[in-house]
Design a protein around this motif. Sequence first.
Motif, mmCIF file in Angstrom:
data_model
loop_
_atom_site.group_PDB
_atom_site.id
_atom_site.type_symbol
_atom_site.label_atom_id
_atom_site.label_comp_id
_atom_site.label_asym_id
_atom_site.label_seq_id
_atom_site.Cartn_x
_atom_site.Cartn_y
_atom_site.Cartn_z
ATOM 1 N N GLY A 15 -8.675 -18.459 44.568
ATOM 2 C CA GLY A 15 -7.950 -18.222 43.329
ATOM 3 C C GLY A 15 -8.631 -18.829 42.131
ATOM 4 N N ALA A 16 -8.964 -17.993 41.128
ATOM 5 C CA ALA A 16 -9.705 -18.455 39.954
ATOM 6 C C ALA A 16 -8.827 -18.526 38.710
ATOM 7 N N GLY A 17 -7.550 -18.869 38.902
ATOM 8 C CA GLY A 17 -6.686 -19.160 37.771
ATOM 9 C C GLY A 17 -6.857 -20.603 37.341
ATOM 10 N N PRO A 18 -5.973 -21.114 36.470
ATOM 11 C CA PRO A 18 -6.107 -22.493 35.997
ATOM 12 C C PRO A 18 -6.168 -23.528 37.115
ATOM 13 N N ALA A 19 -5.329 -23.381 38.154
ATOM 14 C CA ALA A 19 -5.351 -24.349 39.256
ATOM 15 C C ALA A 19 -6.676 -24.297 40.001
ATOM 16 N N PRO A 40 -10.639 -8.765 40.143
ATOM 17 C CA PRO A 40 -11.821 -8.790 39.275
ATOM 18 C C PRO A 40 -11.765 -9.952 38.300
ATOM 19 N N LEU A 41 -12.906 -10.277 37.730
ATOM 20 C CA LEU A 41 -12.998 -11.296 36.691
ATOM 21 C C LEU A 41 -13.588 -10.671 35.437
ATOM 22 N N PRO A 42 -13.111 -11.045 34.231
ATOM 23 C CA PRO A 42 -12.017 -11.994 34.011
ATOM 24 C C PRO A 42 -10.684 -11.458 34.522
ATOM 25 N N ARG A 43 -9.779 -12.392 34.873
ATOM 26 C CA ARG A 43 -8.491 -12.034 35.430
ATOM 27 C C ARG A 43 -7.595 -11.373 34.379
ATOM 28 N N ASN A 44 -6.602 -10.650 34.849
ATOM 29 C CA ASN A 44 -5.587 -10.074 33.974
ATOM 30 C C ASN A 44 -4.234 -10.501 34.518
ATOM 31 N N LYS A 45 -3.816 -11.694 34.141
ATOM 32 C CA LYS A 45 -2.587 -12.286 34.646
ATOM 33 C C LYS A 45 -1.425 -11.944 33.727
ATOM 34 N N SER A 46 -0.364 -11.385 34.282
ATOM 35 C CA SER A 46 0.831 -11.096 33.499
ATOM 36 C C SER A 46 1.506 -12.408 33.126
ATOM 37 N N TYR A 62 -11.376 -31.681 28.755
ATOM 38 C CA TYR A 62 -12.316 -30.584 29.005
ATOM 39 C C TYR A 62 -12.760 -29.886 27.721
ATOM 40 N N GLY A 63 -12.245 -30.334 26.581
ATOM 41 C CA GLY A 63 -12.622 -29.730 25.310
ATOM 42 C C GLY A 63 -11.428 -29.100 24.620
ATOM 43 N N THR A 64 -11.647 -28.664 23.408
ATOM 44 C CA THR A 64 -10.594 -28.063 22.597
ATOM 45 C C THR A 64 -10.465 -26.577 22.913
ATOM 46 N N VAL A 65 -9.244 -26.124 23.034
ATOM 47 C CA VAL A 65 -9.015 -24.690 23.231
ATOM 48 C C VAL A 65 -9.609 -23.947 22.042
ATOM 49 N N PRO A 66 -10.520 -23.004 22.269
ATOM 50 C CA PRO A 66 -11.201 -22.344 21.141
ATOM 51 C C PRO A 66 -10.257 -21.484 20.307
ATOM 52 N N GLU A 67 -10.466 -21.520 19.000
ATOM 53 C CA GLU A 67 -9.634 -20.732 18.100
ATOM 54 C C GLU A 67 -9.767 -19.232 18.361
ATOM 55 N N GLY A 102 -8.123 -14.417 27.622
ATOM 56 C CA GLY A 102 -9.128 -15.252 26.981
ATOM 57 C C GLY A 102 -9.084 -16.686 27.464
ATOM 58 N N PHE A 103 -7.887 -17.189 27.730
ATOM 59 C CA PHE A 103 -7.735 -18.560 28.224
ATOM 60 C C PHE A 103 -8.380 -18.715 29.592
ATOM 61 N N ASP A 104 -8.111 -17.778 30.494
ATOM 62 C CA ASP A 104 -8.702 -17.863 31.832
ATOM 63 C C ASP A 104 -10.224 -17.756 31.772
ATOM 64 N N GLU A 105 -10.725 -16.902 30.880
ATOM 65 C CA GLU A 105 -12.175 -16.748 30.754
ATOM 66 C C GLU A 105 -12.809 -18.026 30.207
ATOM 67 N N TRP A 106 -12.139 -18.673 29.256
ATOM 68 C CA TRP A 106 -12.645 -19.946 28.725
ATOM 69 C C TRP A 106 -12.703 -21.005 29.824
ATOM 70 N N LEU A 107 -11.667 -21.075 30.648
ATOM 71 C CA LEU A 107 -11.671 -22.052 31.739
ATOM 72 C C LEU A 107 -12.848 -21.812 32.682
ATOM 73 N N LEU A 108 -13.114 -20.576 33.024
ATOM 74 C CA LEU A 108 -14.245 -20.272 33.912
ATOM 75 C C LEU A 108 -15.558 -20.789 33.335
ATOM 76 N N GLY A 109 -15.671 -20.748 32.016
ATOM 77 C CA GLY A 109 -16.890 -21.215 31.373
ATOM 78 C C GLY A 109 -17.100 -22.717 31.471
ATOM 79 N N LEU A 110 -16.085 -23.469 31.903
ATOM 80 C CA LEU A 110 -16.216 -24.916 32.059
ATOM 81 C C LEU A 110 -16.887 -25.315 33.371
#
Length: 360
Positions: A15-19, A40-46, A62-67, A102-110
Motif C-alpha cells: 500500500g502506497a498511501g500515507p501509511a 496505478p500510481l499516482p493513486r486516486n483515493k476517494s 518531512y517538509g512543508t506541504v507544497p502550495e 497531489g498529496f499522495d504524489e508529494w509523499l511518494l517524492g519523499l
Amino acid sequence: MTALLHDHYAAVVAGAGPAGVLAALHAAERGPVLLAESGPLPRNKSCGGMLHGLSLETLRPYGTVPESIVSSPRTVHFRYHDWDRMIRKVTTLEFLNVSRAGFDEWLLGLLPDNVEVLPKTAVATFEQDADRVSVILETGGERTTVTADLLIGADGARSQVRRTLGIRESASYVTLQDFISISEPIEPYFDCIYMRGIGDEFAYAYIVPKDDVALIGSVFYPKTKRPWEKQDQVVSMLRERIPQLGEKVHRESAAALYLRSPDDILPGHGRVLLAGEAGGFMSPSSGEGISYALRTGRDAGLAAAGDPARALDRYLELTTPIRADLRRRFRWLPFMESRAGKYLAGFVPAPLVSKVTQGL
C-alpha cells in the motif's frame, strides 16, 4: 513482472498511501524496502483531502506541504449542519484544503533511493516464521516470491494482509463522492450534514469547496441497498438550497472501516505489522483517517528500522497513545450516532461544539 532489485528486503510494504509511504521511508533506514501498490500510481483515493493540525504536525519533519497542491479556499473550518432544522454551528477546527492525488504524489517524492516502488502489484499472500516473511507478489496475473525481515500491511480498509493473517474483516461503510461544478464560490466550510429524510442507512453527508468544484460525499452504513440512488437524493436536496451547484463532473466510491469496538484495532502478529485502516486505525466517531495513517505508518517504519525480532513490541509501544485515544472515541460512539445525540447537538453552544469536535 518487472525484475526486482533484490531477493530479500528489510521490509515489504503493501500500500502506497500515507501509511505505506511513511512506513517505507523509515524502514529504509535499515535496508532496502519494497513498496507494492495494487493500483496505478499516482493513486486516486476517494477522499475530501482535508489535513487538520495533527496531520500537519506529523508531516512537519518531512517538509512543508507544497502550495502547488493546496486548493482554494486554502483553509476551511468544520461546520456542524443539521439540515432539517437549519442549524449551523461553525467550529474552530481548521483544515488545510489539498488535492488528495497531489498529496499522495508529494509523499511518494519523499522516499529515499533504496525504496523500490512497484505499481499495480498486490501482496497476494504470505507465510512467516520466526526469522522472516515469504511474500508472494502478483502483477497482472504473474506471481513472484520475495523474502523480507518484516511485512507491513498498509493496504486499506479491505486489507489483504489483514485477511491473510486470519483476522476477520471488519464491515465497511459505503462512501460515494461527487465532484459538482460550481458557478461561483460557495461558503468556505467543511460541512458535516445530518439529514433525517434519507433513511436509517444514511450516516452523514459532507460538502467541501475545492477550486472550481464542490465535493459532495455521503457515508452509508454497511449493507445499504442502492446507495447511488440515495446519493442522488442528497445532491438534489443540496441543490435546492445552494444554487451555485451545477452539473456532476465525476463520481467515485470507496470503502471505509465500520469500527465498533477496540477489538477492531489490530497492530499485527509476529513479523507482520498493520498500519492505517489495515490495522483499524481511524476515528470511529468522525471517520477521519489521514492523521492516523501518517502516525501509524511512521511508527511502523520506526519499529521496522530497529531489531526486526522486536518490531511488533516496539510498534505496540509507539502506538500506545493512539490506541488509548481510539478507546476514548469508542466510548462516545453510541451517543454520537444516536438520533438523540444528533438532535441534542443542535442545542449545544458553538464553543462547546468546537471543543467536542476537536476530540472526535
